[in-house]
Scaffold this motif. Sequence first.
Motif, PDB file in Angstrom:
ATOM      1  N   HIS A  69      25.318  18.476  -4.139  1.00 61.22           N
ATOM      2  CA  HIS A  69      24.891  18.601  -2.745  1.00 61.22           C
ATOM      3  C   HIS A  69      25.569  17.533  -1.873  1.00 61.22           C
ATOM      4  O   HIS A  69      26.005  17.824  -0.753  1.00 61.22           O
ATOM      5  CB  HIS A  69      23.365  18.485  -2.642  1.00 61.22           C
ATOM      6  CG  HIS A  69      22.845  18.569  -1.248  1.00 61.22           C
ATOM      7  ND1 HIS A  69      22.893  19.736  -0.511  1.00 61.22           N
ATOM      8  CD2 HIS A  69      22.285  17.639  -0.440  1.00 61.22           C
ATOM      9  CE1 HIS A  69      22.378  19.514   0.682  1.00 61.22           C
ATOM     10  NE2 HIS A  69      22.004  18.249   0.753  1.00 61.22           N
ATOM     11  N   LEU A  70      25.682  16.310  -2.391  1.00 60.87           N
ATOM     12  CA  LEU A  70      26.374  15.243  -1.659  1.00 60.87           C
ATOM     13  C   LEU A  70      27.828  15.620  -1.401  1.00 60.87           C
ATOM     14  O   LEU A  70      28.334  15.461  -0.277  1.00 60.87           O
ATOM     15  CB  LEU A  70      26.291  13.931  -2.441  1.00 60.87           C
ATOM     16  CG  LEU A  70      27.139  12.768  -1.906  1.00 60.87           C
ATOM     17  CD1 LEU A  70      26.647  12.318  -0.536  1.00 60.87           C
ATOM     18  CD2 LEU A  70      27.134  11.616  -2.888  1.00 60.87           C
ATOM     19  N   PHE A  71      28.520  16.147  -2.408  1.00 60.60           N
ATOM     20  CA  PHE A  71      29.920  16.549  -2.224  1.00 60.60           C
ATOM     21  C   PHE A  71      30.052  17.670  -1.196  1.00 60.60           C
ATOM     22  O   PHE A  71      30.966  17.654  -0.367  1.00 60.60           O
ATOM     23  CB  PHE A  71      30.552  16.960  -3.551  1.00 60.60           C
ATOM     24  CG  PHE A  71      30.842  15.816  -4.472  1.00 60.60           C
ATOM     25  CD1 PHE A  71      31.227  14.583  -3.990  1.00 60.60           C
ATOM     26  CD2 PHE A  71      30.721  15.978  -5.844  1.00 60.60           C
ATOM     27  CE1 PHE A  71      31.487  13.529  -4.831  1.00 60.60           C
ATOM     28  CE2 PHE A  71      30.984  14.918  -6.702  1.00 60.60           C
ATOM     29  CZ  PHE A  71      31.368  13.694  -6.203  1.00 60.60           C
ATOM     30  N   ILE A  72      29.145  18.635  -1.238  1.00 59.48           N
ATOM     31  CA  ILE A  72      29.189  19.717  -0.248  1.00 59.48           C
ATOM     32  C   ILE A  72      28.956  19.157   1.151  1.00 59.48           C
ATOM     33  O   ILE A  72      29.630  19.560   2.112  1.00 59.48           O
ATOM     34  CB  ILE A  72      28.168  20.815  -0.597  1.00 59.48           C
ATOM     35  CG1 ILE A  72      28.563  21.515  -1.890  1.00 59.48           C
ATOM     36  CG2 ILE A  72      28.055  21.829   0.532  1.00 59.48           C
ATOM     37  CD1 ILE A  72      27.513  22.462  -2.434  1.00 59.48           C
ATOM     38  N   CYS A  73      28.023  18.211   1.273  1.00 61.25           N
ATOM     39  CA  CYS A  73      27.754  17.600   2.583  1.00 61.25           C
ATOM     40  C   CYS A  73      28.951  16.810   3.090  1.00 61.25           C
ATOM     41  O   CYS A  73      29.251  16.817   4.287  1.00 61.25           O
ATOM     42  CB  CYS A  73      26.521  16.699   2.507  1.00 61.25           C
ATOM     43  SG  CYS A  73      24.985  17.602   2.331  1.00 61.25           S
ATOM     44  N   ILE A  74      29.640  16.117   2.187  1.00 61.77           N
ATOM     45  CA  ILE A  74      30.845  15.362   2.577  1.00 61.77           C
ATOM     46  C   ILE A  74      31.925  16.315   3.064  1.00 61.77           C
ATOM     47  O   ILE A  74      32.580  16.061   4.091  1.00 61.77           O
ATOM     48  CB  ILE A  74      31.346  14.495   1.403  1.00 61.77           C
ATOM     49  CG1 ILE A  74      30.375  13.344   1.146  1.00 61.77           C
ATOM     50  CG2 ILE A  74      32.746  13.968   1.674  1.00 61.77           C
ATOM     51  CD1 ILE A  74      30.662  12.563  -0.126  1.00 61.77           C
ATOM     52  N   ILE A  75      32.121  17.425   2.361  1.00 61.87           N
ATOM     53  CA  ILE A  75      33.124  18.405   2.782  1.00 61.87           C
ATOM     54  C   ILE A  75      32.743  19.031   4.114  1.00 61.87           C
ATOM     55  O   ILE A  75      33.586  19.235   4.985  1.00 61.87           O
ATOM     56  CB  ILE A  75      33.300  19.493   1.693  1.00 61.87           C
ATOM     57  CG1 ILE A  75      33.965  18.881   0.459  1.00 61.87           C
ATOM     58  CG2 ILE A  75      34.104  20.675   2.201  1.00 61.87           C
ATOM     59  CD1 ILE A  75      33.934  19.771  -0.763  1.00 61.87           C
ATOM     60  N   TYR A  76      31.462  19.312   4.297  1.00 65.20           N
ATOM     61  CA  TYR A  76      31.006  20.008   5.498  1.00 65.20           C
ATOM     62  C   TYR A  76      30.973  19.106   6.734  1.00 65.20           C
ATOM     63  O   TYR A  76      31.445  19.494   7.790  1.00 65.20           O
ATOM     64  CB  TYR A  76      29.612  20.605   5.264  1.00 65.20           C
ATOM     65  CG  TYR A  76      29.185  21.544   6.358  1.00 65.20           C
ATOM     66  CD1 TYR A  76      29.603  22.866   6.356  1.00 65.20           C
ATOM     67  CD2 TYR A  76      28.384  21.106   7.411  1.00 65.20           C
ATOM     68  CE1 TYR A  76      29.228  23.734   7.362  1.00 65.20           C
ATOM     69  CE2 TYR A  76      28.007  21.974   8.419  1.00 65.20           C
ATOM     70  CZ  TYR A  76      28.434  23.281   8.391  1.00 65.20           C
ATOM     71  OH  TYR A  76      28.061  24.134   9.393  1.00 65.20           O
ATOM     72  N   GLY A  77      30.394  17.921   6.597  1.00 64.57           N
ATOM     73  CA  GLY A  77      30.209  17.108   7.800  1.00 64.57           C
ATOM     74  C   GLY A  77      30.604  15.656   7.681  1.00 64.57           C
ATOM     75  O   GLY A  77      30.268  14.845   8.545  1.00 64.57           O
ATOM     76  N   GLY A  78      31.281  15.271   6.628  1.00 60.63           N
ATOM     77  CA  GLY A  78      31.686  13.883   6.465  1.00 60.63           C
ATOM     78  C   GLY A  78      30.654  13.081   5.687  1.00 60.63           C
ATOM     79  O   GLY A  78      29.614  13.586   5.271  1.00 60.63           O
ATOM     80  N   TRP A  79      30.968  11.816   5.474  1.00 58.08           N
ATOM     81  CA  TRP A  79      30.098  10.942   4.708  1.00 58.08           C
ATOM     82  C   TRP A  79      28.750  10.779   5.421  1.00 58.08           C
ATOM     83  O   TRP A  79      28.719  10.436   6.595  1.00 58.08           O
ATOM     84  CB  TRP A  79      30.746   9.580   4.513  1.00 58.08           C
ATOM     85  CG  TRP A  79      29.917   8.659   3.683  1.00 58.08           C
ATOM     86  CD1 TRP A  79      29.132   7.656   4.139  1.00 58.08           C
ATOM     87  CD2 TRP A  79      29.781   8.666   2.269  1.00 58.08           C
ATOM     88  NE1 TRP A  79      28.512   7.039   3.089  1.00 58.08           N
ATOM     89  CE2 TRP A  79      28.893   7.638   1.929  1.00 58.08           C
ATOM     90  CE3 TRP A  79      30.319   9.441   1.256  1.00 58.08           C
ATOM     91  CZ2 TRP A  79      28.525   7.368   0.613  1.00 58.08           C
ATOM     92  CZ3 TRP A  79      29.948   9.171  -0.057  1.00 58.08           C
ATOM     93  CH2 TRP A  79      29.075   8.143  -0.361  1.00 58.08           C
ATOM     94  N   PRO A  80      27.637  11.002   4.717  1.00 55.16           N
ATOM     95  CA  PRO A  80      26.316  10.863   5.346  1.00 55.16           C
ATOM     96  C   PRO A  80      26.018   9.409   5.712  1.00 55.16           C
ATOM     97  O   PRO A  80      25.773   8.583   4.846  1.00 55.16           O
ATOM     98  CB  PRO A  80      25.341  11.357   4.274  1.00 55.16           C
ATOM     99  CG  PRO A  80      26.161  12.047   3.256  1.00 55.16           C
ATOM    100  CD  PRO A  80      27.546  11.505   3.358  1.00 55.16           C
ATOM    101  N   SER A  81      26.058   9.116   6.983  1.00 55.00           N
ATOM    102  CA  SER A  81      25.834   7.745   7.440  1.00 55.00           C
ATOM    103  C   SER A  81      24.407   7.509   7.908  1.00 55.00           C
ATOM    104  O   SER A  81      24.063   6.404   8.310  1.00 55.00           O
ATOM    105  CB  SER A  81      26.810   7.404   8.563  1.00 55.00           C
ATOM    106  OG  SER A  81      26.622   8.293   9.642  1.00 55.00           O
TER     107      SER A  81
END
Length: 152
Positions: A100-112
Amino acid sequence: MFYGAVVWDPWLIVSQIVCLLCLYYLTLGLFMAVLVSARVPRMSLVYLFDFSTLVTSTVTGWCAIASFLLSSLAGAGYLFHLIERAKKCLDFSATLYIIHLFICIIYGGWPSSITWWVVNITSLALMSFLGKRLCIRRELQEIPIARLRSDV
């Protein structure tokens, strides 16, 4: 449910991960549709994969947070039915949330957002702990042994 000799079967592991991911995202999408779609004009993948939607300053953000937490509760049930072993619950939960983290990084960048991290780590802990608890309860049940002969 026989726990004899452990055979390493990579296809079984991959299929369990894929099934767990599909069921998790299906449940998350369902909870998002119920809780979030009433508050926004149009639902999109942003609410699933963009870290900026998990905020505590709006009611919509709280609904998205509740969706993630409820999905982790459902995920514990999925672990109970799909994985069936208490010692594997943390592994599969962590795998799900890393993907899920990798999908989020691909979709919207690093979760800050700190809120995103708190919600996802809490969801991971909740899913892993409850799934493990359910599996332990099953593993500790008595095994019924039928009598071979009747008492005379």
